[in-house]
Design an enzyme around this catalytic site. Structure first.
Site, PDB file in Angstrom:
ATOM      1  N   ASP A  42       0.740  -1.074  -0.017  1.00 47.21           N
ATOM      2  CA  ASP A  42       0.043  -0.042   0.060  1.00 47.21           C
ATOM      3  C   ASP A  42       0.953   1.387   0.091  1.00 47.21           C
ATOM      4  O   ASP A  42       1.804   1.299   0.703  1.00 47.21           O
ATOM      5  CB  ASP A  42      -0.775   0.216   1.241  1.00 47.21           C
ATOM      6  CG  ASP A  42      -2.042   0.699   1.224  1.00 47.21           C
ATOM      7  OD1 ASP A  42      -2.586   0.670   0.182  1.00 47.21           O
ATOM      8  OD2 ASP A  42      -2.560   0.956   2.246  1.00 47.21           O
ATOM      9  N   TYR A  83       2.195   4.814   1.259  1.00 47.96           N
ATOM     10  CA  TYR A  83       2.143   5.574   2.496  1.00 47.96           C
ATOM     11  C   TYR A  83       1.091   6.447   2.374  1.00 47.96           C
ATOM     12  O   TYR A  83       0.792   7.256   1.584  1.00 47.96           O
ATOM     13  CB  TYR A  83       3.378   6.434   2.877  1.00 47.96           C
ATOM     14  CG  TYR A  83       4.812   5.619   3.043  1.00 47.96           C
ATOM     15  CD1 TYR A  83       4.943   4.497   3.814  1.00 47.96           C
ATOM     16  CD2 TYR A  83       5.800   5.778   2.129  1.00 47.96           C
ATOM     17  CE1 TYR A  83       5.922   3.845   3.933  1.00 47.96           C
ATOM     18  CE2 TYR A  83       7.013   4.809   2.254  1.00 47.96           C
ATOM     19  CZ  TYR A  83       7.099   3.958   2.976  1.00 47.96           C
ATOM     20  OH  TYR A  83       8.387   3.201   3.424  1.00 47.96           O
ATOM     21  N   PHE A  98       7.846   1.451  -0.738  1.00 46.71           N
ATOM     22  CA  PHE A  98       8.904   1.752   0.631  1.00 46.71           C
ATOM     23  C   PHE A  98       9.629   3.126   0.439  1.00 46.71           C
ATOM     24  O   PHE A  98      10.391   3.459   1.314  1.00 46.71           O
ATOM     25  CB  PHE A  98       9.748   0.588   0.819  1.00 46.71           C
ATOM     26  CG  PHE A  98       9.242  -0.694   1.232  1.00 46.71           C
ATOM     27  CD1 PHE A  98       8.798  -1.081   2.363  1.00 46.71           C
ATOM     28  CD2 PHE A  98       8.785  -1.730   0.179  1.00 46.71           C
ATOM     29  CE1 PHE A  98       8.128  -2.023   2.856  1.00 46.71           C
ATOM     30  CE2 PHE A  98       8.503  -3.073   0.455  1.00 46.71           C
ATOM     31  CZ  PHE A  98       7.850  -3.247   1.716  1.00 46.71           C
ATOM     32  N   HIS A 106       8.329  -9.233   6.845  1.00 46.67           N
ATOM     33  CA  HIS A 106       8.140  -8.011   6.629  1.00 46.67           C
ATOM     34  C   HIS A 106       8.993  -7.206   7.108  1.00 46.67           C
ATOM     35  O   HIS A 106       9.296  -7.542   8.370  1.00 46.67           O
ATOM     36  CB  HIS A 106       6.613  -7.613   6.724  1.00 46.67           C
ATOM     37  CG  HIS A 106       6.273  -6.266   6.126  1.00 46.67           C
ATOM     38  ND1 HIS A 106       6.510  -5.114   6.424  1.00 46.67           N
ATOM     39  CD2 HIS A 106       5.853  -6.022   4.761  1.00 46.67           C
ATOM     40  CE1 HIS A 106       6.210  -4.116   5.735  1.00 46.67           C
ATOM     41  NE2 HIS A 106       5.656  -4.510   4.752  1.00 46.67           N
TER      42      HIS A 106
END
Length: 223
Positions: free
Chosen positions: A66, A68, A79, A188
């Site tokens: 997803d 930010y 990221f 993760h």
């Protein structure tokens, strides 16, 4: 939302853009914007990962879930955050593992564009999100589109390294031809799970070892 996407991707994904689900995505986003809702990333950056990593350049795929959802963070690369924006916790942990694995100093900024420009496809499963509402666009059709992107990379390319961090990313394994490509799995990098196998995974050095073994230039992970 007009689709402005890099030419090679536009060609291989042409049929997807014509499908009803994709039209529904664009209508959904237009409706929310008309209601005054803030959507991240900004429109010109929604397809940023495609702009920086054309089909022929893909060597590595790092799959995020997803964008930010805070102001100024999302830039269309999983990221990654723009220069001047503090790296979020997951990215801080990525940098820690990068340092421990290959000895690169912790970067001073969180802009991963140099990775994307070298062939690291920084792909989020959802390409947009409502401000301050994580996963708010996870069910509007984006997963159909990005699953197609992963399958297309698997089909058209050879010897791509897929870094699948966390359960969500690892569920995409079924889209990848493991006879042609290399999959590296780990927990993760989120602070909630990084200690369960992300730290110490050595994915950055393992990626370059595999690429070089197959006659492909390695990634310079320094930023």
């Amino acid at each position: 939302m007009s689709v402005k996407i890099e030419e090679s991707w536009k060609e291989v994904l042409e049929d997807e853009f014509k499908k009803p689900y994709f039209k529904q995505i664009t209508e959904h986003i237009k409706t929310e914007k008309a209601q005054g809702k803030t959507i991240y990333p900004p429109g010109p950056l929604i397809f940023n990962a495609f702009k920086h990593t054309p089909v022929d350049h893909v060597k590595v795929v790092i799959l995020g879930q997803d964008p930010y959802h805070g102001p100024g963070q999302a830039m269309g690369l999983s990221f990654s955050v723009p220069k001047g924006v503090p790296p979020p916790p997951s990215l801080v942990n990525i940098f820690k593992e990068l340092h421990d694995d290959v000895g690169i100093p912790i970067p001073k900024n969180g802009d991963l564009t140099p990775w994307a420009d070298q062939g690291v496809m920084l792909l989020n499963a959802s390409l947009t999100v409502r401000a301050h509402e994580p996963m708010s666009h996870s069910k509007i059709g984006w997963h159909n589109f990005t699953n197609c992107v992963i399958s297309t990379i698997s089909e058209l390319k050879e010897n791509v390294v897929f870094l699948l961090w966390g359960k969500f990313a690892q569920e995409k394994r079924e889209l990848i031809d493991t006879k042609k490509h290399h999959i590296l799995k780990a927990a993760h990098p989120s602070p909630l799970s990084a200690n369960n196998g992300f730290f110490g995974c050595q994915h950055f050095s393992k990626t370059n070892t595999y690429l070089m073994k197959n006659g492909i230039d390695p990634i310079d992970w320094a930023l």
